[in-house]
Design an enzyme around this catalytic site. Structure first.
Site, PDB file in Angstrom:
ATOM      1  N   ASP A   7       0.826  -1.205   0.000  1.00 49.81           N
ATOM      2  CA  ASP A   7       0.000   0.000   0.000  1.00 49.81           C
ATOM      3  C   ASP A   7       0.860   1.254   0.000  1.00 49.81           C
ATOM      4  O   ASP A   7       0.590   2.213  -0.689  1.00 49.81           O
ATOM      5  CB  ASP A   7      -0.949   0.003   1.207  1.00 49.81           C
ATOM      6  CG  ASP A   7      -0.222  -0.141   2.544  1.00 49.81           C
ATOM      7  OD1 ASP A   7       0.900  -0.692   2.568  1.00 49.81           O
ATOM      8  OD2 ASP A   7      -0.763   0.293   3.580  1.00 49.81           O
ATOM      9  N   TRP A  10     -11.197  -5.815  -2.296  1.00 50.59           N
ATOM     10  CA  TRP A  10      -9.873  -6.238  -1.812  1.00 50.59           C
ATOM     11  C   TRP A  10      -9.679  -7.715  -2.187  1.00 50.59           C
ATOM     12  O   TRP A  10      -8.818  -8.066  -2.979  1.00 50.59           O
ATOM     13  CB  TRP A  10      -9.770  -6.023  -0.294  1.00 50.59           C
ATOM     14  CG  TRP A  10      -9.292  -4.655   0.065  1.00 50.59           C
ATOM     15  CD1 TRP A  10      -8.081  -4.343   0.628  1.00 50.59           C
ATOM     16  CD2 TRP A  10      -9.981  -3.401  -0.101  1.00 50.59           C
ATOM     17  NE1 TRP A  10      -7.980  -2.975   0.794  1.00 50.59           N
ATOM     18  CE2 TRP A  10      -9.117  -2.379   0.359  1.00 50.59           C
ATOM     19  CE3 TRP A  10     -11.223  -3.027  -0.620  1.00 50.59           C
ATOM     20  CZ2 TRP A  10      -9.465  -1.031   0.339  1.00 50.59           C
ATOM     21  CZ3 TRP A  10     -11.574  -1.678  -0.653  1.00 50.59           C
ATOM     22  CH2 TRP A  10     -10.711  -0.705  -0.181  1.00 50.59           C
ATOM     23  N   ARG A  54       5.295   4.423   6.247  1.00 53.84           N
ATOM     24  CA  ARG A  54       4.861   4.334   7.634  1.00 53.84           C
ATOM     25  C   ARG A  54       4.973   2.885   8.138  1.00 53.84           C
ATOM     26  O   ARG A  54       5.417   1.992   7.393  1.00 53.84           O
ATOM     27  CB  ARG A  54       3.432   4.854   7.775  1.00 53.84           C
ATOM     28  CG  ARG A  54       2.403   4.015   7.070  1.00 53.84           C
ATOM     29  CD  ARG A  54       1.018   4.644   7.220  1.00 53.84           C
ATOM     30  NE  ARG A  54       0.015   3.896   6.510  1.00 53.84           N
ATOM     31  CZ  ARG A  54      -0.953   4.441   5.781  1.00 53.84           C
ATOM     32  NH1 ARG A  54      -1.039   5.754   5.655  1.00 53.84           N
ATOM     33  NH2 ARG A  54      -1.837   3.678   5.180  1.00 53.84           N
ATOM     34  N   ASP A  55       4.550   2.661   9.355  1.00 51.15           N
ATOM     35  CA  ASP A  55       4.655   1.323   9.945  1.00 51.15           C
ATOM     36  C   ASP A  55       3.542   0.434   9.414  1.00 51.15           C
ATOM     37  O   ASP A  55       2.707  -0.056  10.167  1.00 51.15           O
ATOM     38  CB  ASP A  55       4.593   1.432  11.472  1.00 51.15           C
ATOM     39  CG  ASP A  55       3.367   2.207  11.927  1.00 51.15           C
ATOM     40  OD1 ASP A  55       2.662   2.781  11.064  1.00 51.15           O
ATOM     41  OD2 ASP A  55       3.098   2.244  13.135  1.00 51.15           O
ATOM     42  N   GLU A  56       3.515   0.248   8.096  1.00 53.09           N
ATOM     43  CA  GLU A  56       2.472  -0.563   7.481  1.00 53.09           C
ATOM     44  C   GLU A  56       3.090  -1.401   6.355  1.00 53.09           C
ATOM     45  O   GLU A  56       3.397  -2.554   6.574  1.00 53.09           O
ATOM     46  CB  GLU A  56       1.328   0.325   6.972  1.00 53.09           C
ATOM     47  CG  GLU A  56       0.108  -0.479   6.604  1.00 53.09           C
ATOM     48  CD  GLU A  56      -1.209   0.276   6.768  1.00 53.09           C
ATOM     49  OE1 GLU A  56      -1.228   1.358   7.373  1.00 53.09           O
ATOM     50  OE2 GLU A  56      -2.228  -0.244   6.277  1.00 53.09           O
ATOM     51  N   HIS A  61       1.162   6.237  -2.402  1.00 56.82           N
ATOM     52  CA  HIS A  61       0.131   5.211  -2.374  1.00 56.82           C
ATOM     53  C   HIS A  61      -0.379   5.087  -3.801  1.00 56.82           C
ATOM     54  O   HIS A  61      -1.089   5.956  -4.269  1.00 56.82           O
ATOM     55  CB  HIS A  61      -1.011   5.731  -1.486  1.00 56.82           C
ATOM     56  CG  HIS A  61      -1.432   4.824  -0.401  1.00 56.82           C
ATOM     57  ND1 HIS A  61      -0.682   4.622   0.727  1.00 56.82           N
ATOM     58  CD2 HIS A  61      -2.552   4.070  -0.244  1.00 56.82           C
ATOM     59  CE1 HIS A  61      -1.333   3.778   1.536  1.00 56.82           C
ATOM     60  NE2 HIS A  61      -2.463   3.428   0.972  1.00 56.82           N
ATOM     61  N   ASP A 104      -5.510  -2.484  -2.875  1.00 57.95           N
ATOM     62  CA  ASP A 104      -4.623  -1.571  -3.582  1.00 57.95           C
ATOM     63  C   ASP A 104      -4.054  -2.263  -4.818  1.00 57.95           C
ATOM     64  O   ASP A 104      -3.987  -1.687  -5.906  1.00 57.95           O
ATOM     65  CB  ASP A 104      -3.490  -1.097  -2.660  1.00 57.95           C
ATOM     66  CG  ASP A 104      -4.016  -0.522  -1.350  1.00 57.95           C
ATOM     67  OD1 ASP A 104      -4.845  -1.188  -0.689  1.00 57.95           O
ATOM     68  OD2 ASP A 104      -3.603   0.590  -0.968  1.00 57.95           O
ATOM     69  N   GLU A 111      -2.265   9.098  -0.960  1.00 57.18           N
ATOM     70  CA  GLU A 111      -3.329   8.229  -0.455  1.00 57.18           C
ATOM     71  C   GLU A 111      -4.674   8.947  -0.423  1.00 57.18           C
ATOM     72  O   GLU A 111      -5.713   8.367  -0.695  1.00 57.18           O
ATOM     73  CB  GLU A 111      -2.964   7.762   0.960  1.00 57.18           C
ATOM     74  CG  GLU A 111      -4.001   6.890   1.631  1.00 57.18           C
ATOM     75  CD  GLU A 111      -3.504   6.310   2.951  1.00 57.18           C
ATOM     76  OE1 GLU A 111      -2.566   6.890   3.530  1.00 57.18           O
ATOM     77  OE2 GLU A 111      -4.051   5.297   3.393  1.00 57.18           O
TER      78      GLU A 111
HETATM   79  C1  BGC Z   1      -4.011   0.968   3.695  1.00 55.96           C
HETATM   80  C2  BGC Z   1      -4.862   0.997   2.472  1.00 55.96           C
HETATM   81  C3  BGC Z   1      -5.693  -0.241   2.581  1.00 55.96           C
HETATM   82  C4  BGC Z   1      -6.653   0.069   3.686  1.00 55.96           C
HETATM   83  C5  BGC Z   1      -7.739  -0.912   3.858  1.00 55.96           C
HETATM   84  C6  BGC Z   1      -4.906   1.195   4.870  1.00 55.96           C
HETATM   85  O1  BGC Z   1      -4.260   1.216   6.059  1.00 55.96           O
HETATM   86  O2  BGC Z   1      -2.952   1.848   3.635  1.00 55.96           O
HETATM   87  O3  BGC Z   1      -4.317   1.366   1.318  1.00 55.96           O
HETATM   88  O4  BGC Z   1      -6.253  -0.715   1.432  1.00 55.96           O
HETATM   89  O5  BGC Z   1      -5.970   0.289   4.902  1.00 55.96           O
HETATM   90  O6  BGC Z   1      -8.711  -0.412   4.564  1.00 55.96           O
END
Ligand code: BGC
Length: 734
Positions: free
Chosen positions: A313, A389, A317-319, A620, A326, A599
């Site tokens: 995504d 998704w 960040r911490d993700e 994003h 996405d 984003e």
């Molecule tokens: C992500 C998104 C993702 C979404 C889903 C976010 O934290 O960065 O791109 O699809 O959560 O809800």
């Protein structure tokens, strides 16, 4: 000849006789390790020497063992890193020998004293062991290793798209912020690492913190990185000039604040390198509008920033997770930009591997959130099966089939696709499907203030995708000769469509949900009853006008907005939408200086303030899905479903947007297709290039008279002026 097959639990760099083998990074990549672990293959013939040879590996925690995911859990796949090698040597006398890792190997602590994907890396040069991977008996504190048991039946060879340091990006400038911090600007938001060359003395420290944007006052803005520390640090052990970059981490950044540096930092001390899965470039577009050219650049860089072994995504960040939505939204665009086939086929293995026993598809793949329902509100109702998704399980194989013409991917993913459709069927009530937490039209601007959920009801978006995926699945079943399934799922598709029409259209033919997205999906997915089509198109135009010509759509509506218009006689409206320059729009970001895709439409608001730091990525790629429209419609480079992979193409550029020219190409698996259109007064000059062993239907948008046909026999059929063309280059004037 000698070949090494290597892999790790964690991340590894493999060394032979003191030198790193190969130029791959972040190996063995990120897969659902317990079910699918890749090994890399290296020709090491020239790394060996007569006599004693030394092999070694450096290991990092990486995705395997480091902190990853929304719940910030550690040791998601195991708590011990490990390395495995098998080297096969073929001698001139015809004999062969195999050397493998085992309990006779030894291990020591490395100078990398800290390494995490989100937080960065610390290298303490005082812990270096000279000759650690080149000498037979290096100094240092070596200890016996332990073997880590693992099911080796999950091992597979990596086929392609390995991560590499790809683009070299020299620092553009170093400046002092109003708050007095020293910042390096690389001029481009990107994903990768900074390579530092610097002279220092024992105890000197280089410390950089990477980040994406400056705040309205021009100061360092870190809040949107959330808990990610994005820090790289080097500690000198002796007086020397070092040349260093971290190995087992990466950052999403345009800037870095210098927290510590020996002496005065200069731009020549810093070079950034992008890090992404290496793919062959597959497309380009240039046109007379520089803002559109920058938009193309921005989604290309969105791809570069988020194709790091898995489609993520965001990179900062911490993700940094393999969010399926996405990926679904962006996959067609990606295939126009790069040869993404090996990259996506590898990831689809994990999509299938991580499906729930019922066929549910995780929100993120690899599913690092498996079994978690706490620690983050997005997981509270479970970590799987959201419309748009989860549908990546069906839409991505379909897209790969369309773009590359390969049926093998359909066969490989068949079980996975079918399981997903059956999951929706099982959890639907009378063909209306909706299930637990849905993201809906995620981050749409018609959401309530402060909410992430757009205004289009979940019943509608979920059922629309249920229909769309089922329809695609039936087609794919047909393509690979599964006639019975094709028939069964076509029937299911018809039921869902009927239910959708009966439920979401009122008796006058109006959609019950008066949102842009409801209209867009109804049109693009072919769910609008034919007699209501005009009404739906008019409804969409009305909703656009209500917003002063702006979109207020999120992840579901945005990718198809321009298609829904241009396919329904509204090419002008599609261009108008694409070319909007004020908030919210694609070009608003461009005008705000974006070098990647944001984003949120309002990531950076017109007044200089920002969207809440809890979710505000500036890299994003999702909204970059407009790229697909630019290639398919503006440039008119379209594959034909009946002869996919561009074996037969439909070249139908739509003229408009006040553009004086568009010049585009796409490198298909057969070769390069090119389209260039130019306006000269009230004439269009169209040049098309069609590679060998393919053919194309060339369509002329708005042609009244064909002035030069270059030997093609144009005919008007169903209101379309078109001609069939074999391979070659043609120049047409009309
Ligand atoms: C992500 C998104 C993702 C979404 C889903 C976010 O934290 O960065 O791109 O699809 O959560 O809800």
């Amino acid at each position: 000849a000698a070949y090494a097959f290597t892999t790790a639990l964690g991340l590894y760099n493999f060394y032979l006789n003191g030198a790193k083998v190969g130029d791959d990074e972040m190996t063995p990549g990120w897969t659902s390790y317990r079910k699918h672990l890749l090994y890399q293959t290296y020709d090491v013939t020239h790394s060996l020497k007569p006599g004693v040879n030394a092999a070694g590996a450096m290991l990092g925690a990486g995705w395997y063992k480091g902190v990853m995911g929304l719940t910030k859990a550690r040791c998601n796949y195991g708590d011990r890193t490990a390395f495995a090698m098998q080297m096969v040597l073929y001698y001139e006398d015809g004999t062969a020998e195999t050397v493998t890792t085992g309990p006779d190997w030894i291990g020591a602590d490395s100078p990398i004293v800290f390494s995490e994907i989100y937080d960065g890396e610390t290298y303490d040069a005082s812990l270096e062991i000279p000759g650690w991977a080149s000498e037979e008996h290096p100094g240092g504190d070596w200890r016996p290793v332990e073997t880590v048991p693992w099911d080796i039946s999950v091992l597979r060879a990596q086929s392609g798209s390995r991560v590499r340091m790809v683009d070299r990006m020299p620092a553009r400038r170093i400046f002092t912020t109003p708050k007095g911090e020293t910042v390096i600007d690389f001029g481009q938001n990107m994903t990768g690492r900074i390579h530092v060359s610097a002279y220092g003395k024992p105890g000197d420290v280089i410390e950089l913190r990477c980040f994406e944007v400056l705040d309205a006052r021009g100061n360092v803005y870190l809040a949107n990185l959330r808990a990610a520390k994005t820090t790289m640090k080097y500690v000198f052990a002796k007086e020397e000039t070092v040349s260093w970059h971290p190995r087992f981490t990466y950052m999403g950044f345009r800037y870095a604040v210098i927290r510590s540096f020996p002496g005065t930092p200069k731009t020549e001390n810093f070079t950034a390198y992008t890090l992404h899965s290496a793919m062959e470039p597959a497309g380009s577009i240039t046109c007379s509008n520089p803002l559109l050219n920058q938009l193309h650049h921005n989604y290309l860089w969105g791809l570069k920033g988020n194709f790091l072994d898995v489609p993520t995504d965001c990179p900062q960040r911490d993700e940094r997770l393999g969010w399926t939505g996405d990926a679904q939204i962006f996959c067609r665009t990606a295939c126009y930009l790069m040869n993404a086939y090996p990259f996506y086929s590898k990831w689809l293995v994990d999509v299938a591997a991580d499906q729930t026993p019922e066929g549910g598809v995780p929100h993120v793949v690899p599913n690092i959130e498996k079994g978690r329902t706490d620690g983050n509100w997005l997981l509270r109702q479970g970590p799987d099966s959201a419309a748009a998704w989860a549908d990546v399980a069906v839409i991505l194989p379909w897209t790969l089939y369309l773009m590359y013409g390969d049926k093998a991917v359909l066969r490989r993913q068949y079980g996975s696709m079918k399981a997903w459709i059956d999951f929706m069927k099982k959890h639907s009530k009378d063909y209306i499907w909706n299930y637990k937490l849905q993201f809906g039209d995620w981050v749409a601007l018609d959401a309530k203030e402060g909410s992430y959920f757009g205004a289009t009801p979940n019943d509608l978006t979920c059922t629309a995708y249920f229909a769309y995926s089922t329809g695609l699945f039936a087609k794919m079943a047909e393509v690979i000769g599964k006639q019975e399934d094709a028939q069964e799922y076509r029937a299911l598709y018809k039921h869902i469509v009927k239910k959708y029409q009966d439920t979401f259209f009122d008796r006058d033919g109006n959609l019950t949900a008066q949102t842009q997205t409801a209209h867009i999906v109804s049109l693009y997915f072919g769910l609008t009853p034919e007699p209501y089509r005009n009404r739906t198109v008019e409804g969409l135009k009305r909703l656009l006008a209500k917003e002063n010509g702006h979109l207020v759509t999120g992840f579901v509506g945005t990718p198809y907005f321009c298609h829904a218009l241009s396919r329904n006689g509204c090419v002008k409206e599609a261009y108008d939408l694409l070319l909007k320059e004020d908030f919210p729009s694609w070009l608003y970001q461009v005008k705000k200086g974006a070098t990647t895709i944001w984003e949120h439409w309002d990531g950076l608001k017109p007044d200089g303030s920002m969207w809440s730091p809890d979710m505000n990525s500036f890299n994003h790629y999702a909204y970059g899905a407009i790229g697909e429209w630019m290639y398919r419609v503006m440039a008119g480079l379209e594959t034909d479903e009946q002869a996919p992979g561009f074996r037969h193409a439909v070249l139908y550029p739509r003229i408009g947007g006040g553009l004086s020219f568009v010049d585009a190409c796409h490198r298909s698996v057969y070769g390069d297709f090119g389209v260039r259109w130019e306006i000269a007064g009230d004439e269009v000059v169209l040049t098309v290039r069609i590679p060998a062993n393919t053919s194309a239907c060339v369509r002329l948008d708005g042609a009244e008279t064909v002035l030069e046909n270059d030997g093609l026999a144009f005919r008007t059929r169903n209101g379309l002026c078109e001609a069939e063309a074999g391979s070659g280059t043609y120049r047409i004037r009309y």
